[in-house]
Design a protein around this motif. Structure first.
Motif: not given
Ligand SMILES: Nc1ncnc2c1ncn2[C@@H]1O[C@H](COP(=O)(O)OP(=O)(O)OP(=O)(O)O)[C@@H](O)[C@H]1O
Length: 653
Positions: A586-601
Motif C-alpha cells: 500500500k505504502e509503495h503504491a501510494y508513494q508511486s502515485a505521489m511520484d507520478t503526480l509530482e512528475n506530471q504536475y
C-alpha cells in the motif's frame, strides 16, 4: 581396668585336636557374649571396634597436654571432655553441641595395656578364622601420632599385632610347611601351579629382597625382631592333625594419593626412578585385587620380618606439622594361607592388616601443595570408608530401602568391599591420644567409630569362595575343573561339618513307593512354584507394558500439543508477515502515485499558456482547413477550365 586375660594356648599338654576345638568353642562363647548370633548357617555379628588410648609422651606432659580429656569409665565405655580453647568447647559456648561425649566400644584398652594383652583380647578369633580358611581384616584408624603403627607393627621390644599373627601362624603350621613354592595365590581367591622356571623366578625375587634387607637391618630399627614371641607371650600348639600342609605368602603395598604401590619392589631404592602404580582389577566373581602385586612365599618369622622391614623402608612418609615422620599413606600387609592336601589346594584364606593414614583434616595439619593433595586424598578415602560403613549400617536398619554403597569410589574401599560385606570378619582398632591439642580430631574419630560399631556383618559359616579355589597353571588356565573342586568341597562340608538332619537321614529308610510319592509331591510343588513364578513374571511384564504404554501415550500427547502450539505460532507469524507485506505494498503504491503526480504536475500559468497555444493552433488549423476545403471544391472547376476553357460559375462537376 579389669581386662579379661585368657591364655588359651598355654594348655600344651592336652591333645592338639581337642585343643583347637576347645579354643574355637571358648572363642565362640566369648563372641556370643559380644553380640554375635547365628541365623540360617550364617553368623551375624556387629563389627568389633576396639579403642586403644595411648599414654602421654614426656614432651606432651611438659606441654600441658594432659587436661583430662579422655576418661575411661569401664572396659567398654569412655568419656570425652572438651578442653578449653577447643572448637568443640567454643561451639558449645555458642549453644551448639555438647562438651561431654560418651562412646562405647567392644572393648576399651587404656594406656597401660601391653601389646600382648591387646592381641589376646581382640584378634585371636580372626586368626583362628584365617587358619580355618576364612578371610579377616583388621584396620587401625585414628589421627596421626595416635599409635596406629605401634599397634599394628609395634617395636622390636614390643611387637604389635602383625608380628604376633605371623608368629602364631608359623607355630600353627609347624612342620607342615609346604616347601614346594610351586603353589602361589592367584587373583583374589585362587591358586596357581607354577612350573620350575616360575619357581626359580620366585626364589630369585625373594633372595633379592632379603639381600637388600641385610644392609638395612644394621642401620634401621625393625618393628619385628624375628625371634619367636611364643616364649615371651603365648605358647601355641599345632592344632589340626592330618595330611594338610600350608604355604604362607605375603604382600605389602600402600595406597598413596589414590595410587597403589608395591612396597616389595626392589627397584624402589633408587630415588630417581618413579614408582609404577598398580591397577586394581576384579576377578570373575567381582572381587577386587591388585594386579601384578608381588607375593613372596615366607616360611619363617624371620623371613616375614625382613619383608616387613623392606616394605617399611619403601613406605612413603611425608612431614606434617603434627608429626614429622608421620605416614601419609595407607599401608596394607596381606597374608594368604594356602591349605593343600595331596597336591590339591583345599582353601585360600586372606588376612589383611591395614594401617590407615592419619585421619586429621587439612586445616589442622597446615598443609600446602603436595601435602594438601595428600591430605585431600587421605581424607577422601577415609570419608568414603566412612560413607560405606554408614550406608552398610543404614541398609541393615532399613532393608526395604537399599541405598548405594560407594565402595568403588576409593581404592581402599574397593579392595575391602568383599570383607566388609561378609566374606570375612572385619574389625577395627581405633587409636587415640589424650592430648588437648588434638581433641577435636579425636572426637571426629570417635564419632566415626560409633557408626562402624553398629555395622552388622553376616558371615556365612563356610564362604563358598573359600571352599572352591580354582587351581590354574601358566597364563591362568584352570588345571582342575572348579566344579569338581566345588563338589569335593561340598562333599567335605556335608561329611565333616554338617551331619544330615533327621528328616534327610530318614529319607534313606523310606520304602520305594513312599519315595515315589514324595518325589511326586515335590514335583507338584515345584510345578506350582514355577506356575506362580510365571504368573508373577507375566503380571510384572504386564505392569511394565502398561506403564510403558502410558508413558508412550503421554509423550505422544505432549508432542501433539507441542506441534499444535508450533503450528499456531507459525500461523501467527505468517499472518503478521502478510500484514506487513500488505502495508508495504500500500505504502509503495501510494508513494508511486505521489511520484507520478509530482512528475506530471504543471503550474496553472503554464497550463493556461499551453492551452491558449493549443487553441490558437487549433484555430489556425481550422482556418487552414477552410482554405484547403475551398481549394478542393474549386479544384474540378479549375481543372475543367484548364482543359475546356472558362466554365460557368457554381456548376457542379
Ligand atoms: N600404646 C603405646 N604405648 C607406648 N607408646 C606408644 C603407644 N602407642 C603409640 N606409642 C608411641 O607414640 C608414637 C606415635 O605412634 P605411631 O607412630 O604408632 O602413631 P601413628 O598413629 O601410626 O602415626 P602416623 O599416622 O603418623 O603413622 C610412637 O613413638 C609410638 O612408639
Amino acid at each position: 581396668m579389669g581386662i579379661k586375660q585368657i591364655y588359651l594356648w598355654r594348655d600344651t599338654d592336652s591333645e592338639p585336636d581337642s585343643n583347637y576345638h576347645k579354643e574355637r568353642h571358648i572363642l565362640q562363647a566369648e563372641l556370643s557374649g559380644k553380640g554375635s548370633e547365628k541365623a540360617g548357617g550364617a553368623e551375624q555379628q556387629t563389627m568389633s571396634v576396639y579403642l586403644r588410648v595411648r599414654p602421654f609422651s614426656k614432651e606432651e606432659l611438659s606441654q600441658d597436654e594432659d587436661q583430662n580429656c579422655v576418661v575411661i569409665e569401664n572396659s567398654q565405655m569412655v568419656t570425652l571432655n572438651a578442653p578449653k580453647g577447643s572448637a568443640t568447647m567454643k561451639s558449645s559456648e555458642k549453644g551448639i553441641g555438647l562438651t561431654v561425649h560418651k562412646f562405647s566400644f567392644s572393648q576399651v584398652f587404656g594406656p597401660e595395656t601391653t601389646q600382648a594383652e591387646l592381641f589376646d583380647n581382640t584378634f585371636r578369633s580372626q586368626m583362628l578364622d584365617f587358619w580355618d580358611g576364612k578371610n579377616a581384616l583388621i584396620f587401625s584408624y585414628g589421627v596421626t601420632n595416635a599409635g596406629k603403627t605401634f599397634t599394628i607393627q609395634g617395636t622390636p621390644e614390643e611387637p604389635g599385632i602383625l608380628p604376633r599373627v605371623l608368629d602364631a601362624t608359623f607355630h600353627h603350621i609347624g612342620d607342615r610347611q609346604y616347601e614346594g613354592m610351586d603353589l602361589k595365590p592367584y587373583l583374589r581367591n585362587d591358586a596357581q601351579c607354577l612350573d620350575p622356571d616360575q619357581v626359580d623366578q620366585e626364589r630369585w625375587a625373594k633372595a633379592a629382597i632379603f639381600a637388600s634387607v641385610k644392609d638395612v637391618r644394621t642401620s634401621d630399627s625393625s618393628s619385628c625382631s624375628g625371634k619367636s614371641l611364643s616364649s615371651s607371650c603365648l605358647s601355641y600348639s599345632q592344632t589340626e592333625a592330618g595330611s594338610s600342609q600350608f604355604a604362607l605368602w605375603a604382600a605389602f603395598f600402600e595406597i598413596y594419593n589414590e595410587c597403589v604401590y608395591d612396597l616389595l619392589q626392589p627397584s624402589l631404592g633408587s630415588r630417581s626412578k618413579k614408582r609404577a602404580a598398580l591397577h586394581v582389577r576384579e576377578d570373575g566373581a567381582g572381587n577386587a585385587y591388585v594386579k601384578d602385586l608381588r607375593w613372596i612365599n615366607i616360611q619363617t618369622l624371620d623371613e616375614a620380618c625382613k619383608l616387613l622391614q623392606f616394605g617399611n623402608k619403601n613406605r612413603s612418609a611425608a612431614a606434617t606439622k603434627m608429626n614429622h615422620s608421620s605416614s601419609r599413606s595407607h599401608s596394607i600387609f596381606t597374608m594368604k594361607l594356602l591349605k593343600t592336601e595331596g597336591g590339591t589346594v583345599r582353601s585360600v584364606s586372606e588376612f589383611s592388616l591395614c594401617d590407615l593414614a592419619g585421619s586429621e583434616r587439612c586445616n589442622k595439619t597446615k598443609t600446602f601443595g603436595q601435602r594438601l593433595k595428600e591430605a585431600g586424598n587421605i581424607n577422601n578415602s577415609l570419608l568414603i570408608l566412612g560413607k560405606c560403613i554408614t550406608a552398610l549400617h543404614n541398609n541393615q536398619n532399613n532393608r526395604m530401602k537399599n541405598s548405594y554403597i560407594p565402595f568403588r569410589e576409593s581404592k581402599l574401599t574397593k579392595l575391602f568391599q568383599a570383607v566388609l560385606c561378609g566374606s570375612g570378619r572385619a574389625s577395627m582398632i581405633v587409636n587415640i591420644n589424650q592430648c588437648a591439642s588434638t581433641y577435636d580430631e579425636t572426637l571426629h574419630v570417635m564419632k566415626f567409630s560409633a557408626v562402624a560399631k553398629q555395622v552388622v556383618q553376616v558371615i556365612p559359616e563356610k564362604p563358598l569362595e573359600s571352599l572352591a579355589p580354582c587351581l590354574v597353571g601358566r597364563g591362568g588356565k584352570p588345571l582342575v575343573s572348579t566344579r569338581m573342586l566345588e563338589e569335593q568341597a561340598l562333599e567335605n562340608v556335608l561329611s565333616e561339618d554338617e551331619p544330615l538332619d533327621e528328616d534327610e537321614a530318614n529319607l534313606y529308610l523310606l520304602p520305594q513307593n513312599e519315595l515315589v510319592n514324595l518325589f511326586e509331591r515335590l514335583q507338584t510343588k515345584l510345578l506350582a512354584e514355577r506356575r506362580r513364578n510365571m504368573k508373577q513374571e507375566m503380571e510384572i511384564r504386564k505392569e511394565m507394558g502398561d506403564a510403558m504404554l502410558q508413558q508412550l501415550m503421554e509423550s505422544e500427547e505432549l508432542r501433539r500439543r507441542q506441534i499444535e502450539e508450533l503450528k499456531e505460532s507459525h500461523q501467527e507469524q505468517l499472518e503478521n508477515i502478510f500484514e506487513m507485506y500488505k502495508d508495504a505494498i500500500k505504502e509503495h503504491a501510494y508513494q508511486s502515485a505521489m511520484d507520478t503526480l509530482e512528475n506530471q504536475y504543471v503550474p496553472l500559468d503554464e497550463f493556461l499558456d499551453e492551452q491558449q497555444k493549443v487553441e490558437v493552433c487549433h484555430f489556425t488549423e481550422l482556418q487552414a482547413g477552410v482554405r484547403v476545403g475551398d481549394f478542393i471544391i474549386q479544384l474540378p472547376r479549375r481543372v475543367y477550365s484548364f482543359n475546356n476553357g472558362p466554365v460557368m460559375p457554381h456548376s457542379s462537376i
